[in-house]
Design an enzyme around this catalytic site. Sequence first.
Site, PDB file in Angstrom:
ATOM      1  N   LYS A 143      63.463  24.721  60.945  1.00 14.46           N
ATOM      2  CA  LYS A 143      63.042  26.126  60.903  1.00 14.46           C
ATOM      3  C   LYS A 143      61.589  26.236  61.363  1.00 14.46           C
ATOM      4  CE  LYS A 143      64.694  29.173  58.296  1.00 14.46           C
ATOM      5  NZ  LYS A 143      65.016  30.122  57.213  1.00 14.46           N
ATOM      6  N   GLU A 170      69.774  37.677  49.632  1.00 19.35           N
ATOM      7  CA  GLU A 170      68.856  36.531  49.673  1.00 19.35           C
ATOM      8  C   GLU A 170      67.749  36.724  48.652  1.00 19.35           C
ATOM      9  OE1 GLU A 170      66.902  35.584  53.325  1.00 19.35           O
ATOM     10  OE2 GLU A 170      68.730  35.673  54.534  1.00 19.35           O
ATOM     11  N   GLU A 203      58.867  27.813  54.975  1.00 19.01           N
ATOM     12  CA  GLU A 203      60.153  28.127  55.603  1.00 19.01           C
ATOM     13  C   GLU A 203      61.111  26.939  55.566  1.00 19.01           C
ATOM     14  OE1 GLU A 203      61.602  30.954  57.131  1.00 19.01           O
ATOM     15  OE2 GLU A 203      60.043  31.876  55.892  1.00 19.01           O
ATOM     16  N   GLU A 225      65.619  23.054  55.297  1.00 16.59           N
ATOM     17  CA  GLU A 225      66.053  23.023  56.695  1.00 16.59           C
ATOM     18  C   GLU A 225      64.880  22.622  57.589  1.00 16.59           C
ATOM     19  OE1 GLU A 225      68.746  26.522  57.637  1.00 16.59           O
ATOM     20  OE2 GLU A 225      68.067  27.076  55.621  1.00 16.59           O
TER      21      GLU A 225
END
Length: 472
Positions: free
Chosen positions: A320, A263, A326, A317
Amino acid sequence: MERLSFICCFLLLISISGFADAGSIGVNYGRIANNLPSAVKVVQLLKSQGLQKVKVYDADPSVLKALAGTGIKVTVDLPNELLYAAAKQQSFANSWVQKNVAAYYPSTEIEALAVGNEVFVDPHNTTKFLIPAMRNIHSALIKNKLDSAIKISSPIALSALQNSYPASAGSFRPELVESVFKPMLDFIRETGSFLMVNAYPFFAYESNSDVISLDYALFRENPGVLDAGSGLRYFNLFDAQIDAVFAAMSALKYDDIKLVVSETGWPSKGDKNEVGASLDNAAAYNGNLIRRILTGGGTPLRPKDDLIVYLFALFNENKKNGPTSERNYGLFYPDEKKVYDIPFTAEGLKSYHDDRSPASGGEPAGQQVTNPVNGGGVSKSLTGSTWCVANAQLGKEKLQAALDFACGEGGADCRPIQPGSTCYDPNTIEAHASFAFNSYYQKQSRQMGSCYFGGAAYVVTQPPSAYFNTLS
């Protein structure tokens, strides 16, 4: 005639350098959202962008079925909450592999299994189950005759390091060495796998923006940071973070273990206190990182090891938890439109420039260099043809040391300057060093910082014929 011959060698070197090996780019496909497209549409998006590697955080059947027959290589995750069962019961590990891996392989090209994710920071304290779970999952792969095709690892966060600066002082947290890292690295060595690392320069910059240059964090022009322990100079924070992990492994005598960046990314939006979180910075980080990886070459500590890097993440997203950042790491919005326009393939890089640098006045950011031989000012940004040549003023002893490094650990192709070969003449230390330095520089696709060699080299923007007048 010798001068003309050597100039031709330089030009030939540039023409063949595009065939050098390079790293590869993948993407993390997270799904903590309620507005994402179907798995079938996601696979079509991956294919349209030329993305050939994807990592998921579970083993969702709809995703694995959609990826079947596409040629896209997949890394599947055994979630942290299943570590206990996988560690305690071989039968559970066998069933999980049969249901989530063997049932789809080889039509779905599963190439790796991530057992857990950042287990050491999991508040549920699952660390002690990690190694037994990895071994039981591997036994299950053996039972299904998949152990040679599918590798097992577990992504670690950089918080697993006790020290990360300077890179040469990298070390793992003492309480994890005997209990986790030595047995995990032994397992990785035994199975021919690799260590997965989640590395985020954004976090380091956000917390230390008063001492870390934004250009250093975003792969832009900067003077670099000298690591006094190794004598290596770093021109980006990403390389320094990865080398800190390599140094930590080296300290435990695991120099042979390879590494995959499972990541990395940069948020396009954040809260007011999240310094550096912006669309322009996210585009610069990911775009320049992709260029850095796809043009080949490793880190200063391991220059020959090309890297595999998985960007985080495919989508923003919306479910999250945590700060605004985030929910804004995505490369795409849920409607499949790009958050910012960057390429994901070597072909796309040909027309890509990081044109968001404030220091560049809107022009593509490039490395600016001073010519120490002619003593004249700063060159234009390196957006056209450039060459790397030896700094004759440094002295023959230091040039020889740099030449030895370039032809050895540096990985330059020095065969043409061996006695009797096409580029042996002129037989001078300056000429041979220039060839070797330029070999490495062109192999790195003229990447910023790849023409340095401890100050023994510099970049010129004129054809080598102008430079060779200084060697006469």
